[in-house]
Each structure stands twice: as structure tokens, then as C-alpha cells.
Design a protein around this motif. Structure first.
Motif, PDB file in Angstrom:
ATOM      1  N   VAL A   1     -53.983  32.913  25.243  1.00 44.80           N
ATOM      2  CA  VAL A   1     -52.581  32.892  25.638  1.00 44.80           C
ATOM      3  C   VAL A   1     -52.235  31.634  26.424  1.00 44.80           C
ATOM      4  O   VAL A   1     -51.147  31.074  26.285  1.00 44.80           O
ATOM      5  CB  VAL A   1     -52.259  34.169  26.444  1.00 44.80           C
ATOM      6  CG1 VAL A   1     -50.854  34.112  27.028  1.00 44.80           C
ATOM      7  CG2 VAL A   1     -52.400  35.384  25.537  1.00 44.80           C
ATOM      8  N   VAL A   2     -53.148  31.148  27.244  1.00 44.15           N
ATOM      9  CA  VAL A   2     -52.803  29.974  28.061  1.00 44.15           C
ATOM     10  C   VAL A   2     -53.149  28.652  27.387  1.00 44.15           C
ATOM     11  O   VAL A   2     -52.824  27.605  27.916  1.00 44.15           O
ATOM     12  CB  VAL A   2     -53.460  30.042  29.468  1.00 44.15           C
ATOM     13  CG1 VAL A   2     -52.896  31.213  30.248  1.00 44.15           C
ATOM     14  CG2 VAL A   2     -54.963  30.121  29.367  1.00 44.15           C
ATOM     15  N   ASP A   3     -53.798  28.700  26.226  1.00 45.61           N
ATOM     16  CA  ASP A   3     -53.967  27.462  25.455  1.00 45.61           C
ATOM     17  C   ASP A   3     -52.577  26.902  25.175  1.00 45.61           C
ATOM     18  O   ASP A   3     -51.665  27.640  24.828  1.00 45.61           O
ATOM     19  CB  ASP A   3     -54.662  27.749  24.108  1.00 45.61           C
ATOM     20  CG  ASP A   3     -56.139  28.077  24.280  1.00 45.61           C
ATOM     21  OD1 ASP A   3     -56.693  27.787  25.360  1.00 45.61           O
ATOM     22  OD2 ASP A   3     -56.725  28.633  23.334  1.00 45.61           O
ATOM     23  N   ARG A   4     -52.400  25.577  25.306  1.00 43.87           N
ATOM     24  CA  ARG A   4     -51.067  24.989  25.177  1.00 43.87           C
ATOM     25  C   ARG A   4     -50.539  25.130  23.756  1.00 43.87           C
ATOM     26  O   ARG A   4     -51.274  25.074  22.792  1.00 43.87           O
ATOM     27  CB  ARG A   4     -51.121  23.497  25.541  1.00 43.87           C
ATOM     28  CG  ARG A   4     -51.492  23.220  26.980  1.00 43.87           C
ATOM     29  CD  ARG A   4     -50.421  23.718  27.918  1.00 43.87           C
ATOM     30  NE  ARG A   4     -49.171  22.975  27.731  1.00 43.87           N
ATOM     31  CZ  ARG A   4     -48.438  22.513  28.737  1.00 43.87           C
ATOM     32  NH1 ARG A   4     -48.821  22.725  29.979  1.00 43.87           N
ATOM     33  NH2 ARG A   4     -47.342  21.863  28.510  1.00 43.87           N
ATOM     34  N   GLY A   5     -49.251  25.326  23.638  1.00 42.66           N
ATOM     35  CA  GLY A   5     -48.578  25.273  22.349  1.00 42.66           C
ATOM     36  C   GLY A   5     -48.350  26.636  21.728  1.00 42.66           C
ATOM     37  O   GLY A   5     -49.081  27.594  21.989  1.00 42.66           O
ATOM     38  N   THR A   6     -47.275  26.709  20.905  1.00 45.63           N
ATOM     39  CA  THR A   6     -46.955  27.975  20.237  1.00 45.63           C
ATOM     40  C   THR A   6     -47.156  27.885  18.732  1.00 45.63           C
ATOM     41  O   THR A   6     -46.867  28.821  18.008  1.00 45.63           O
ATOM     42  CB  THR A   6     -45.491  28.372  20.520  1.00 45.63           C
ATOM     43  OG1 THR A   6     -44.647  27.305  20.072  1.00 45.63           O
ATOM     44  CG2 THR A   6     -45.269  28.638  21.991  1.00 45.63           C
ATOM     45  N   GLU A   7     -47.657  26.719  18.267  1.00 44.05           N
ATOM     46  CA  GLU A   7     -47.771  26.538  16.812  1.00 44.05           C
ATOM     47  C   GLU A   7     -48.729  27.526  16.175  1.00 44.05           C
ATOM     48  O   GLU A   7     -48.438  28.122  15.141  1.00 44.05           O
ATOM     49  CB  GLU A   7     -48.231  25.117  16.490  1.00 44.05           C
ATOM     50  CG  GLU A   7     -47.062  24.170  16.306  1.00 44.05           C
ATOM     51  CD  GLU A   7     -47.484  22.722  16.493  1.00 44.05           C
ATOM     52  OE1 GLU A   7     -48.485  22.345  15.858  1.00 44.05           O
ATOM     53  OE2 GLU A   7     -46.837  22.020  17.282  1.00 44.05           O
ATOM     54  N   THR A   8     -49.882  27.732  16.813  1.00 46.91           N
ATOM     55  CA  THR A   8     -50.853  28.664  16.253  1.00 46.91           C
ATOM     56  C   THR A   8     -50.277  30.075  16.237  1.00 46.91           C
ATOM     57  O   THR A   8     -50.360  30.786  15.240  1.00 46.91           O
ATOM     58  CB  THR A   8     -52.147  28.645  17.087  1.00 46.91           C
ATOM     59  OG1 THR A   8     -52.652  27.309  17.069  1.00 46.91           O
ATOM     60  CG2 THR A   8     -53.185  29.593  16.520  1.00 46.91           C
ATOM     61  N   ALA A   9     -49.670  30.436  17.353  1.00 45.72           N
ATOM     62  CA  ALA A   9     -49.090  31.771  17.448  1.00 45.72           C
ATOM     63  C   ALA A   9     -48.021  31.961  16.377  1.00 45.72           C
ATOM     64  O   ALA A   9     -47.940  33.000  15.720  1.00 45.72           O
ATOM     65  CB  ALA A   9     -48.500  31.989  18.832  1.00 45.72           C
ATOM     66  N   ARG A  10     -47.193  30.937  16.199  1.00 49.63           N
ATOM     67  CA  ARG A  10     -46.145  30.995  15.166  1.00 49.63           C
ATOM     68  C   ARG A  10     -46.759  31.174  13.784  1.00 49.63           C
ATOM     69  O   ARG A  10     -46.288  32.001  12.995  1.00 49.63           O
ATOM     70  CB  ARG A  10     -45.359  29.690  15.146  1.00 49.63           C
ATOM     71  CG  ARG A  10     -44.077  29.710  15.890  1.00 49.63           C
ATOM     72  CD  ARG A  10     -43.417  28.318  15.700  1.00 49.63           C
ATOM     73  NE  ARG A  10     -42.812  27.867  16.926  1.00 49.63           N
ATOM     74  CZ  ARG A  10     -41.632  28.318  17.350  1.00 49.63           C
ATOM     75  NH1 ARG A  10     -40.965  29.188  16.623  1.00 49.63           N
ATOM     76  NH2 ARG A  10     -41.133  27.891  18.481  1.00 49.63           N
ATOM     77  N   ALA A  11     -47.790  30.396  13.497  1.00 51.96           N
ATOM     78  CA  ALA A  11     -48.418  30.460  12.171  1.00 51.96           C
ATOM     79  C   ALA A  11     -49.035  31.846  11.944  1.00 51.96           C
ATOM     80  O   ALA A  11     -48.934  32.415  10.854  1.00 51.96           O
ATOM     81  CB  ALA A  11     -49.486  29.372  12.047  1.00 51.96           C
ATOM     82  N   GLU A  12     -49.665  32.381  12.988  1.00 50.55           N
ATOM     83  CA  GLU A  12     -50.250  33.723  12.859  1.00 50.55           C
ATOM     84  C   GLU A  12     -49.157  34.774  12.636  1.00 50.55           C
ATOM     85  O   GLU A  12     -49.303  35.677  11.822  1.00 50.55           O
ATOM     86  CB  GLU A  12     -51.051  34.058  14.130  1.00 50.55           C
ATOM     87  CG  GLU A  12     -52.396  33.332  14.174  1.00 50.55           C
ATOM     88  CD  GLU A  12     -53.131  33.496  15.511  1.00 50.55           C
ATOM     89  OE1 GLU A  12     -54.368  33.361  15.515  1.00 50.55           O
ATOM     90  OE2 GLU A  12     -52.460  33.749  16.542  1.00 50.55           O
TER      91      GLU A  12
ATOM     92  N   THR B   1     -53.677  35.373  20.774  1.00 49.29           N
ATOM     93  CA  THR B   1     -52.463  35.380  19.952  1.00 49.29           C
ATOM     94  C   THR B   1     -52.684  36.158  18.661  1.00 49.29           C
ATOM     95  O   THR B   1     -51.780  36.833  18.176  1.00 49.29           O
ATOM     96  CB  THR B   1     -52.023  33.941  19.634  1.00 49.29           C
ATOM     97  OG1 THR B   1     -53.127  33.250  19.016  1.00 49.29           O
ATOM     98  CG2 THR B   1     -51.615  33.209  20.915  1.00 49.29           C
ATOM     99  N   PHE B   2     -53.890  36.099  18.148  1.00 43.41           N
ATOM    100  CA  PHE B   2     -54.222  36.855  16.937  1.00 43.41           C
ATOM    101  C   PHE B   2     -54.068  38.357  17.202  1.00 43.41           C
ATOM    102  O   PHE B   2     -53.436  39.090  16.442  1.00 43.41           O
ATOM    103  CB  PHE B   2     -55.643  36.515  16.498  1.00 43.41           C
ATOM    104  CG  PHE B   2     -56.160  37.378  15.367  1.00 43.41           C
ATOM    105  CD1 PHE B   2     -55.731  37.166  14.064  1.00 43.41           C
ATOM    106  CD2 PHE B   2     -57.087  38.398  15.608  1.00 43.41           C
ATOM    107  CE1 PHE B   2     -56.207  37.963  13.018  1.00 43.41           C
ATOM    108  CE2 PHE B   2     -57.568  39.185  14.575  1.00 43.41           C
ATOM    109  CZ  PHE B   2     -57.132  38.966  13.276  1.00 43.41           C
ATOM    110  N   SER B   3     -54.652  38.843  18.311  1.00 43.93           N
ATOM    111  CA  SER B   3     -54.533  40.258  18.684  1.00 43.93           C
ATOM    112  C   SER B   3     -53.074  40.673  18.761  1.00 43.93           C
ATOM    113  O   SER B   3     -52.693  41.750  18.296  1.00 43.93           O
ATOM    114  CB  SER B   3     -55.185  40.525  20.037  1.00 43.93           C
ATOM    115  OG  SER B   3     -56.555  40.240  20.016  1.00 43.93           O
TER     116      SER B   3
END
Ligand SMILES: [Zn+2]
Lengths: 387, 414
Positions: free
Chosen positions: B259-270, B320-322
Motif C-alpha cells: 500500500v505504501v509503495d509509491r504510485g497507483t499504476e499497479t493498483a489501477r492495472a490490477e 493492492t492485489f488483495s
């Protein structure tokens, strides 16, 4: 301790509101008609009623309480008996004790139901928690499947055959042909019975009652009151009820009568052989045989021989369901639990509507009701006598 | 013996479509516990904690000692069929279409007498049978007795097929067939007797080991499908939407992102794949499947979602995957509620870590894609609604039920 007698209390003024297959009227309408017919038959005003006992499946959301306001009654004794096919006998027992104890003078016992085109299915769906959880989801609409399983088991255990059940149905139809309120007006042959369409093996069409709308009623009062009102009446010689007997039997082969029938005959001071007729509850013929066994007309498991030895017609040996019973008259919901009682009183007072059992002095009426899950839970019986 | 199921003929497009009806769904709150166990393939009945009585139908007090300490425990379904009937008439529309139908009374060795459906191979009473609990088309539990020993074509029994979603003769869509899991699921469907397996591919140019061999099977048809692209999903639904009997959504996007890793791109893609992908599929394929839920002997029957055991309780190292799997789980519960009116079963699969490239650093045991595929086939065949395949999933769901809070703490360091 022996049971106190019902001496001094009588059953009078049997009335029937003619049955119809389907009705657009509601249960309140049928119960109102039967109450009015009772008042007319007894020649009294409703203000004279101080007791009311009601049975109905289609009265929801009302109960007997709502009916007091609906009909403008102020009874000092009120009961609602949701016991289906046993409601008549149980109503009689309750009302008779109330009159004996002085809690009421004249009790109107009424039972009736309507039958809308879709109401039977809806009633089934909401019949009981166990039925909703564990019967209805399996497609077993109503008690047909439960009684098919019971009939099949009984046939395997006791060697009774379809033709034996058919004999009862045919005899009752013969009786019904003279009864004006019977919905089935045509003779039934054994071939008709055996070749009818299957419903739930081994049950076929004429093993199953036809749901309909209608109502039945009677009055309970002291003998002295009946004489004052100049009503013909029958005496209550004995009466029993039992609920959920033999819960450990994996399938029902016997009912509560087995536990109480010695008491019944002791209270009445007579035996099964003394009965001039019998009105058994006949939602399915297997239950009739079960009652004949459990009420001591023959030993257990020997119903098959008993059926083969008797004719069951009015005028024959052991007249049975002399109006035709529910199998030929129709099953007007809770009124089915009264049908045998009103007919028995008519036979004993000589005011029959149809076939008459000559010189009838004593008769037995049996009730059975409420397939809560896999068996009928309520059983009752009464012996009535001519005055 | 049950006759082997014959491959259904295509429906005459001019004839009226048989609309789905359902068996009566109403149950008491207590009886829903039978459903809860059946959803995972178990027969559980009420056991009295004080006197040991096993009772049915469910009650609110012990029938023997009136104790209120009633526990739902797994119960051996062995018993004796003591009476049987064939129902030729029912007041319910659903059953009117399905008579004649066998019913029986079974006395369980454990005690109570049960009204049950009878699988066609059960011998006439008296005979030995085993009772199991299955979800019916309404999604509620019913009981069915099977013969004491398995028989040939047992699963082809019409009533049993009402309660299961056997892939045999069915047309299956696997939404992403390129990764190892998708390949294994597609192969398992072919082996289970599926008629056609459409295999979705989002990036046709991408190489994947084993994929070429899969494409050579005659049941396999490769179709373009990118669940992140609404147009792609709708185009495919336009072509095969009216034919899919079982949809298995294997599309998954998985990175180890906290969650604290920078950026929302991965979360968005997931989210695009794991949550919005499912939503797009549901909107494009759901309505057509619902309409075909009562068609012929192999109607549209099931929708399978590949979730994660961490949809129940998050794994912070895969944060973010969870979260996307939890979102997909919630979506899937709603999809189940909506598909229920047609009797389409929504199966949720909650695996632990799968043995793939995104779980390289996760220590064993990990779930092999083939084992996951087998678990999906078994769930379809057995009519199971919630599947926790493999040791890790079983372990975590057990701990989740013991204490969700304890599990939350314990997952912090994994
Ligand atoms: Zn107990």
C-alpha cells in the motif's frame, strides 16, 4: 385416573355450507354463512352465543379473535384450533368441557375455508416451518408425497393391495351418490379407480381428496338447553386426542389412537363392535385402514382382511363415511375435520341428508391432521350416541 | 442404470425458449445452515451438544433433551431407503416441468428420517443409500440419496444434473487462456468432456510455453478477449454470448505491490483486470446466460470466478492485489444474487498462492495450476459454490473462521 364423562353435554344443530370447487369468496364469508346457518337451525340470536371455536387454514391474517369483531360477537369463551383434520373432534372436546364447567352455555364450533384458484398452492408453501424447510423444496406439493411414501411402506409391510384401497373409495362413492353436498356425483368403479392417472406412486387420482371451499358447524350445549330449544342432539360418550405419537417410528404406520383407544371405549362403556357406523378421516385410504386398526376394529396389520370382509356401504356391514367422506364430498380445508361429526349427528338424530343407517344408536368419528413434516401429527376420536 | 447423457442437439431458433423456473427457495434461518454446508460440499446436520441427538429438520431446541446447544456438524449420510415414490404431479412450475421424479424416505444410520430426492440408480426400498446435500437451482440445499456404490453415468441423472454443473457436453469460456492457470483450466474442461472451450487471449503476439499444444485440440477455439477493454468484451459476447454454458473467469493481474509503495499504476492495472474485468464480463455475458438457464439437457449453468484466499483477509505484502480480490469477491456475491433468479450457479474459487511467476518469493506449499483446474472441475461436478483449493487455502479459511482478527495479525509478517 379414569376420565370424567361428558354426561349432560350434547352436540346439536349440524350444518353444512355447500361445497364448491373454487370460490371467489373468502374464509370469513364461509364462516359467516355457517354461523348464520347455526343460528337459524337453533332458532336463537347470535347474542345468545357465549362460546366460539374456530378452525380455518385460509383465515390469515385473522384468527378467532378477529372473527368476534367481524361477526359482532362477545363470547366469554373463545378458542382457535389449528389442527386440520382433527379439529372437529378436538373442538367438541374443548367445547364440551367448557359447557360442563359452566364457562359457556352455548358454544358454536365452526370450521371452513375458501379455495381460490391459486390458494391451495400458496397454503402449502406456508404450511409449517418443517414443511417449508424440508418438504416443499422437494416438489412434494402438499401431503401427496408423504402419504405416497407411507402407503408404499404400509403395502410392503402388510400386504394390502391397491384394489383394497379401491374398495373403500368405491364404497364411499356409493354412499356419496345419495348425499346432496357431494361434489362427485358420478359412480366410481374399481376399474376407474385402478386405471386413474398416477399422482405419486402408488397413489392415483381417486386416492387423493379434491380441495374445495365450504364450511361445517355444530353447537355444543347442555342437554337441558337443547331440550329447551327443542333441538335434536347426540350424546358425547367418549372422546380422545393425541399429538405427535410415536415420534421414533421412522415412518408412520400407526397414529395416536393406539395409545388412547382403550380409554375411549372405557369412557364410552362400549366397544368397537358396538358401532353402527364409523366416520374415519379419509384424506387418503391408507389412513382409513390405519384408523380401523388403531381404533380396534381389527388387530394391527390385519386391516387387509378386515377390508376384504366388510362392505362399508350404508346398508352393508360397517357403514363407513356415510356421506361419502372427503374422498367423494371434497376437502373444504378445516371443514374436512368436521365432516364426519356433522354426518354422525345427522345419522344419530335421524335427520340425514343422504343415505341413512337404520336404527343407528352409536357411531365413531375419527380425525387426523397436520402433516407438519413426514406424518400426520394430530389424531382424535369421539363416540357419539343417540339420545 | 442411468442412461448416458446424449449430446444435446442445437436448439431450434424458432421454437420457444424454455424460461428458467426455480424450486421453492424459502427456508427458515436455521435451515440455511444446511445450505451453508452444502455450498462447500458437506452434509451437516444439527447435533445436540448435551445428549448427542442428531436431528432433522432443523429445530431451535433438541428434540430429545430440549437443550439449545445445537451444533452443525458434518454427518455421515449412510442410511437405509425405507420407502420410495415417484411424483407425477406437483403444484410448483419448476417441478411440473421435471416430473416424474423420485422421492424417498431415508433413515440415516445417525438417527433421523429424511425426505430426499432419489438418484435414479437407487434400488427400490429397502436398500442402502448415502445421502448428500446439494444446492438446487434456487441456490438452497436439498438432500439427494445416491446408491451405496457409484454406478456408471451416475452424474447424468437428470435431478443430480439440476444440482451440478458438470462440464460434459457444455460450452465453456475460459477468459484468459494464456497463463499456466488458464491453460490448465482449459485442458481440464476438454478432459471433462466439454463440447467447446473458447479460450480468451488478450495479447495474441505473446508467447507462452505449452499454449501452442493446447490450440491443437479440436475442442479448443481461441478467441480475442481483453477484459480491460469494454469493446473487446462486448464484441466477443456478441459472437458467443448466446452459447456459453459455463464461464470461467481466470483473467488476473498480480504484482507484489504494498500500500505504501509509491504510485497507483499497479493498483489501477490490477483493478482493471481483477475487478472491472469481472464487471465488464458480468454485464456482457450475464444477461444472455440467464435467459438460457433452462434450455435443453445442458443449459447455461455456471459462472466461476478465480479469486484469492486473501479476498477474505488481506496479505499486506501483496496489498493492492488483495484489495482487488476483496472487491471482486464483493462483486461476485452480488453477481450470485442476481444470477440466482435463473438458477445459474456462481462459483467462487479462493486459492492460496499459485505456483506462478508472481509468487516466486512465496515459500511452499503453493498450488499447482493443474491442481487448481482439477478443483474447479470437481466443484462444477459436485455442485459446490465456494471452493478453497489446496492446503494453504484450507488453513487460512479455517483460521479466518476461528478468528478473523487473529488471522489479520498473523498475516502481517507473511
Ligand atoms: Zn439433546
Amino acid at each position: 385416573m379414569s376420565r370424567a364423562s361428558y354426561e349432560g353435554v350434547v352436540i346439536a344443530a349440524p350444518v353444512t355450507i355447500p361445497y364448491v370447487r373454487y370460490s371467489t369468496k373468502d374464509a370469513h364469508w364461509f364462516l359467516g354463512r355457517v354461523l348464520a346457518a347455526l343460528m337459524k337451525s337453533a332458532g336463537i340470536k347470535k347474542s345468545r352465543l357465549d362460546g366460539l371455536c374456530v378452525s380455518s387454514f385460509t383465515l390469515f391474517p385473522d384468527t378467532a379473535v378477529g372473527l368476534t369483531q367481524h361477526f359482532g360477537l362477545s363470547p366469554r369463551w373463545l378458542d382457535h384450533i389449528p389442527m386440520g383434520g382433527a379439529c372437529g373432534v378436538v373442538a367438541l372436546r374443548r367445547a364440551a368441557r367448557a359447557v360442563q364447567a359452566g364457562d359457556a352455555e352455548i358454544v358454536a364450533c365452526i370450521a371452513g375455508d375458501t379455495n381460490h384458484v391459486d390458494s391451495f398452492r400458496q397454503n402449502l408453501a406456508n404450511f409449517s416451518r418443517f414443511a417449508r424447510d424440508a418438504v416443499y423444496p422437494f416438489g412434494a406439493g402438499g401431503p401427496n408425497a408423504s402419504f405416497a411414501l407411507l402407503t408404499s411402506y404400509y403395502m410392503n409391510q402388510c400386504g394390502i393391495e391397491a384394489a383394497d384401497f379401491g374398495k373403500l373409495c368405491v364404497a364411499q362413492r356409493d354412499n356419496a351418490l345419495m348425499f346432496p353436498h357431494a361434489l362427485f356425483k358420478k359412480p366410481l368403479t374399481l376399474d376407474d379407480y385402478l386405471n386413474a392417472r398416477p399422482i405419486a406412486d402408488p397413489l392415483k387420482l381417486f386416492d387423493c381428496v379434491m380441495p374445495c371451499a365450504g364450511a361445517e358447524g355444530f353447537l355444543v350445549m347442555t342437554e337441558a338447553e337443547a331440550r329447551r330449544l327443542d333441538l335434536s342432539f347426540a350424546r358425547i360418550l367418549g372422546a380422545i386426542e393425541r399429538h405427535n405419537a410415536f415420534p421414533d417410528d421412522p415412518i408412520q404406520l400407526r397414529g395416536g389412537w393406539t395409545l388412547d383407544c382403550d380409554d375411549l371405549y372405557a369412557q364410552a362403556g362400549v366397544g368397537a363392535a358396538d358401532m353402527d357406523f364409523v366416520q374415519v378421516y379419509d384424506d387418503y385410504p391408507v389412513i382409513e385402514v390405519m384408523q380401523l386398526e388403531d381404533l380396534g376394529f381389527c388387530p394391527k396389520s390385519e386391516g387387509v382382511d378386515f377390508v376384504r370382509r366388510n362392505t362399508f356401504t350404508v346398508g352393508g356391514t360397517l357403514p363407513l363415511n356415510t356421506s361419502g367422506g372427503q374422498l367423494s364430498v371434497g376437502q373444504a380445508g378445516a371443514a374436512g375435520g368436521y365432516l364426519g361429526l356433522t354426518e354422525a349427528v345427522r345419522q344419530l338424530t335421524g335427520h340425514t341428508l343422504g343415505a341413512k343407517v337404520e336404527k343407528a344408536r352409536r357411531g365413531l368419528v375419527s380425525g387426523f391432521g397436520m402433516v407438519n413434516y413426514d406424518r400426520g401429527l394430530c389424531s382424535g376420536a369421539a363416540i357419539l350416541g343417540a339420545p | 442404470m442411468t442412461p448416458a447423457l446424449i449430446k444435446p442437439k442445437p436448439r431450434n431458433p424458432v421454437s420457444a425458449l424454455r424460461l428458467p423456473t426455480l424450486p421453492p427457495p424459502a427456508r427458515s434461518r436455521s435451515a440455511l445452515r444446511l445450505t451453508a454446508a452444502a455450498a462447500e460440499g458437506r452434509l451437516e446436520l444439527q447435533h445436540c451438544a448435551d445428549c448427542g441427538t442428531v436431528q432433522y429438520p432443523s429445530r431451535s431446541a433438541c428434540v430429545t433433551c430440549l437443550s439449545h446447544r445445537l451444533e452443525w456438524r458434518e454427518t455421515n449420510g449412510a442410511g437405509e431407503l425405507i420407502s420410495g415414490t415417484v411424483l407425477h404431479h406437483s403444484n410448483e412450475l419448476y417441478y411440473r416441468e421435471r416430473v416424474p421424479l423420485r422421492l424417498g424416505t431415508v433413515r440415516l444410520d445417525a438417527g433421523p428420517a429424511l425426505l430426499v430426492h432419489l438418484q435414479g440408480d437407487c434400488a427400490a426400498a429397502p436398500s442402502r443409500v448415502r445421502v448428500s446435500a446439494h444446492l438446487d437451482k434456487s441456490g438452497q440445499a436439498v438432500l439427494i440419496a445416491l446408491p451405496a456404490e457409484d454406478t456408471a453415468n451416475m452424474a447424468d441423472d437428470p435431478m443430480l444434473r439440476e444440482m451440478t454443473s458438470d462440464p460434459k457436453f457444455r460450452k465453456v469460456l475460459v477468459t484468459d487462456g494464456k497463463p499456466a492457470v488458464g491453460q490448465a483450466v482449459a485442458m481440464a474442461m476438454v478432459e471433462a468432456g466439454a463440447d467447446i472451450v473458447w479460450v480468451g487471449v488478450a495479447e495474441p503476439w505473446k508467447q507462452a510455453p505449452g499454449f501452442d499444444a493446447l490450440t491443437k485440440l479440436k475442442q479448443i477455439e481461441i478467441v480475442p478477449l481483453d477484459v480491460t477493454d469494454e469493446k473487446s468484451v462486448e464484441e466477443l459476447a456478441g459472437v458467443i454470448g448466446g452459447k456459453v454454458d459455463i464461464l470461467i473467469n481466470t483473467a488476473e493481474f498480480h504484482r507484489t505491490h504494498t500500500v505504501v509503495d509509491r504510485g497507483t499504476e499497479t493498483a489501477r492495472a490490477e483493478m482493471e483486470v481483477n475487478y472491472l474485468g469481472l464487471l465488464r464480463l458480468a454485464q456482457a455475458f450475464g444477461p444472455a446466460m440467464r435467459v438460457r438457464a433452462a434450455e435443453g439437457s445442458a443449459p447455461a449453468t455456471a459462472w466461476v470466478n478465480l479469486l484469492s484466499i486473501h479476498a477474505l483477509s488481506a496479505l499486506p505484502s501483496h496489498g493492492t492485489f488483495s484489495a482487488t480480490k476483496a472487491a471482486a469477491f464483493a462483486l461476485s456475491q452480488n453477481l450470485r444474487a442476481e444470477m440466482r433468479h435463473a438458477g445459474i450457479r456462481v462459483v467462487n474459487v479462493f486459492p492460496g498462492p499459485i505456483d506462478d511467476e508472481w509468487n516466486q518469493l512465496v515459500p511452499p506449499p503453493k498450488l499447482a495450476p493443474v491442481a487448481l483446474a482439477e478443483a474447479i472441475v470437481a466443484a462444477l461436478r459436485d455442485g459446490i459454490e465456494d471452493v478453497y483449493p489446496g492446503d494453504v487455502a484450507q488453513d487460512i479459511v479455517t483460521r479466518f473462521r476461528e478468528s478473523a482478527k487473529v488471522l489479520e495479525r498473523e498475516l502481517w509478517d507473511q
